[in-house]
Scaffold this motif. Structure first.
Motif, short mmCIF file in Angstrom:
data_model
loop_
_atom_site.label_atom_id
_atom_site.label_comp_id
_atom_site.label_asym_id
_atom_site.label_seq_id
_atom_site.Cartn_x
_atom_site.Cartn_y
_atom_site.Cartn_z
N ALA A 116 0.83 -1.21 0.00
CA ALA A 116 0.00 0.00 0.00
C ALA A 116 0.87 1.26 0.00
CB ALA A 116 -0.92 0.00 1.21
N HIS A 117 2.11 1.14 0.49
CA HIS A 117 3.00 2.31 0.55
C HIS A 117 3.62 2.65 -0.79
CE1 HIS A 117 2.72 2.61 4.88
NE2 HIS A 117 2.76 1.29 4.91
N LEU A 118 3.40 1.80 -1.77
CA LEU A 118 4.09 2.00 -3.05
C LEU A 118 3.38 2.98 -3.96
CD1 LEU A 118 5.16 -1.69 -3.67
CD2 LEU A 118 6.56 0.21 -2.85
N GLY A 119 2.11 3.27 -3.69
CA GLY A 119 1.39 4.24 -4.52
C GLY A 119 0.96 3.62 -5.83
N GLU A 120 0.28 4.42 -6.63
CA GLU A 120 -0.35 3.90 -7.84
C GLU A 120 0.49 4.10 -9.08
OE1 GLU A 120 -3.54 2.30 -7.97
OE2 GLU A 120 -3.08 2.23 -5.84
N ARG A 121 1.43 5.05 -9.01
CA ARG A 121 2.11 5.40 -10.26
C ARG A 121 2.98 4.24 -10.77
NH1 ARG A 121 6.60 6.52 -8.89
NH2 ARG A 121 7.30 7.61 -10.74
N ALA A 122 2.74 3.92 -12.04
CA ALA A 122 3.54 2.88 -12.69
C ALA A 122 3.72 3.32 -14.13
CB ALA A 122 2.82 1.55 -12.64
N PRO A 123 4.86 3.01 -14.72
CA PRO A 123 5.09 3.41 -16.11
C PRO A 123 4.11 2.71 -17.04
CG PRO A 123 6.83 1.94 -15.33
CD PRO A 123 5.96 2.24 -14.15
N ALA A 124 3.81 3.38 -18.16
CA ALA A 124 2.85 2.82 -19.12
C ALA A 124 3.31 1.48 -19.68
CB ALA A 124 2.64 3.82 -20.27
N SER A 125 4.62 1.27 -19.70
CA SER A 125 5.14 0.03 -20.27
C SER A 125 4.95 -1.17 -19.34
CB SER A 125 6.62 0.18 -20.61
OG SER A 125 7.32 0.63 -19.47
N LEU A 126 4.54 -0.90 -18.08
CA LEU A 126 4.28 -2.01 -17.15
C LEU A 126 2.92 -2.62 -17.49
CD1 LEU A 126 5.21 -3.63 -14.65
CD2 LEU A 126 3.79 -2.08 -13.29
N LEU A 127 2.91 -3.89 -17.86
CA LEU A 127 1.67 -4.55 -18.25
C LEU A 127 1.01 -5.22 -17.04
CD1 LEU A 127 3.08 -6.14 -21.52
CD2 LEU A 127 1.88 -3.95 -21.25
N ILE A 128 1.81 -5.85 -16.19
CA ILE A 128 1.28 -6.52 -15.00
C ILE A 128 2.22 -6.25 -13.83
CG2 ILE A 128 0.66 -8.74 -13.96
CD1 ILE A 128 0.25 -9.81 -16.83
N GLY A 129 1.67 -5.67 -12.75
CA GLY A 129 2.48 -5.40 -11.57
C GLY A 129 2.20 -6.43 -10.48
#
Ligand code: ADP
Ligand code: MG
Length: 346
Positions: free
Chosen positions: A16-29
């Motif tokens: 939960a501490h990681l936040g929502e932002r992820a690069p567009a190139s990330l398909l599955i986190g």
């Protein structure tokens, strides 16, 4: 404590501490069997991993959990920077004793999230296992600038050539000096009234700043040889010498010492700069004209210019691979093998 939560509840809490932002190139986190991303076309992928064991590599009496999260990531970011690449995706395997506090691990993730935000990478997966002591194993994947021409865009230890100038991206010894201040805080007789200098040294130890932007600029300027200062300047240059089959002569008076270290530690500050380690500046080698071009580019981008500290010379038989020439022309006797995990007794 950790054992009062189920494995999935724990993973949910910490991520939960990681936040929502992820690069567009990330398909599955986080959340599937494996993370998936699309590589940037034309780039080379680099990967590095480092394990930290409580009591061996860190001690939470001198390093708080948030700082520890930062440092565990920063160490890997620095390895990626030293390849001339940018960090993209991280994985984290954690060994945790069940009786530890959940809040400590949440703090660890706060530090991790700060480092990820500062350097623009995403934590995309990991694992949690029961262990007798805290173990933090980070894997970091990075990517190079796009391949353009025949020279691959990577900074390699094996690329130093006789006649090259050796340079460093910033001052050294700050982290080692900071650690001394943190561990000896009470017993140390302060030689300097300058509290700002002391705070800066402690900060250098607690929050090292890997030089990703500098590594990319070195590549763009045509450099192909560098290493990060993790074990200590002399030890790390030794790795370049081994891989390149050369020797290096350093000029002691040119080695930049972290501001304030001399005021607090006197002449010992030079030893901290030569063998302290964990500074995470980059040391590079290239012909003088290439270094000049790199310095101009660094300056254009608001980064510090390169500081020349020595020259690459032929390796000769029994002589030490890395020699430090003092101002009076004599060579400094060396016992600076840097930190080694399995025995480093003199
Ligand atoms: P599996 O059983 O397939 O290994 P897990 O239950 O261990 O899956 O993990 C579930 C998801 O949570 C996966 O996406 C995994 O990468 C992620 N994950 C597990 N532990 C961590 C961690 N310490 N930090 C970040 N993500 C984690
Ligand atoms: Mg698992």
């Amino acid at each position: 404590v950790i054992s009062s939560l189920g494995e999935f509840e724990l993973i949910e809490r910490i991520t939960a501490h990681l936040g929502e932002r992820a690069p567009a190139s990330l398909l599955i986190g986080i959340g599937d069997d494996a993370a998936a991303w699309a590589p940037t076309p034309g780039t080379i992928t680099v990967a590095t991993t480092d394990a930290l064991v409580e009591g061996v590599h860190f001690d939470t009496t001198t390093t708080g959990w948030v700082d520890l999260g930062w440092k565990a990531m920063a160490e890997n970011v620095s390895d990626v920077a030293a390849m001339g690449c940018r960090p993209r995706y991280a994985l984290l395997a954690l060994g945790l004793p069940p009786e530890r506090e959940v809040a400590e691990i949440e703090d660890l993730y706060r530090g991790i999230a700060e480092c990820a935000a500062a350097y623009g990478f995403a934590l995309v997966g990991g694992d949690v296992v029961r262990a007798p002591t805290v173990v933090i194993n980070v894997t970091l994947v990075g990517e190079s600038l796009p391949v353009d021409g025949e020279k691959r865009p990577l900074l390699e230890r094996s690329a130093a050539r006789v006649g090259d100038v050796v340079a460093v991206t910033g001052p050294l010894g700050g982290s080692a000096a900071g650690l001394r201040l943190l561990t000896a805080a009470q017993s140390l007789e302060p030689r300097s009234p300058d509290e700002n200098a002391r705070a800066a040294l402690c900060e250098a130890h607690r929050r090292p700043k890997p030089r990703v932007a500098a590594g990319l600029a070195l590549i763009e300027a045509g450099l192909r040889c560098a290493i990060d200062v993790s074990d200590g300047l002399v030890a790390d240059i030794g790795h370049i010498c081994e891989r390149s089959g050369v020797a290096v002569e350093l000029a002691a008076e040119q080695v930049p010492i972290f501001p304030g270290a001399t005021a607090v530690f006197g002449t010992e500050a030079l030893d901290l700069a030569l063998s302290g380690g964990e500074d995470y500046e980059l040391v590079c080698a290239a012909p003088e004209s290439t270094l000049a071009r790199a310095s101009d580019l660094l300056q254009q981008r608001g980064e510090r210019r390169l500081i020349p500290i020595g020259v690459v010379v032929p390796a000769e038989g029994t002589q030490a691979r890395v020699r430090v020439r003092l101002a009076d022309g004599t060579f400094r006797p060396l016992d600076a093998r840097g930190y080694q995990h399995f025995g480093n007794a003199p």
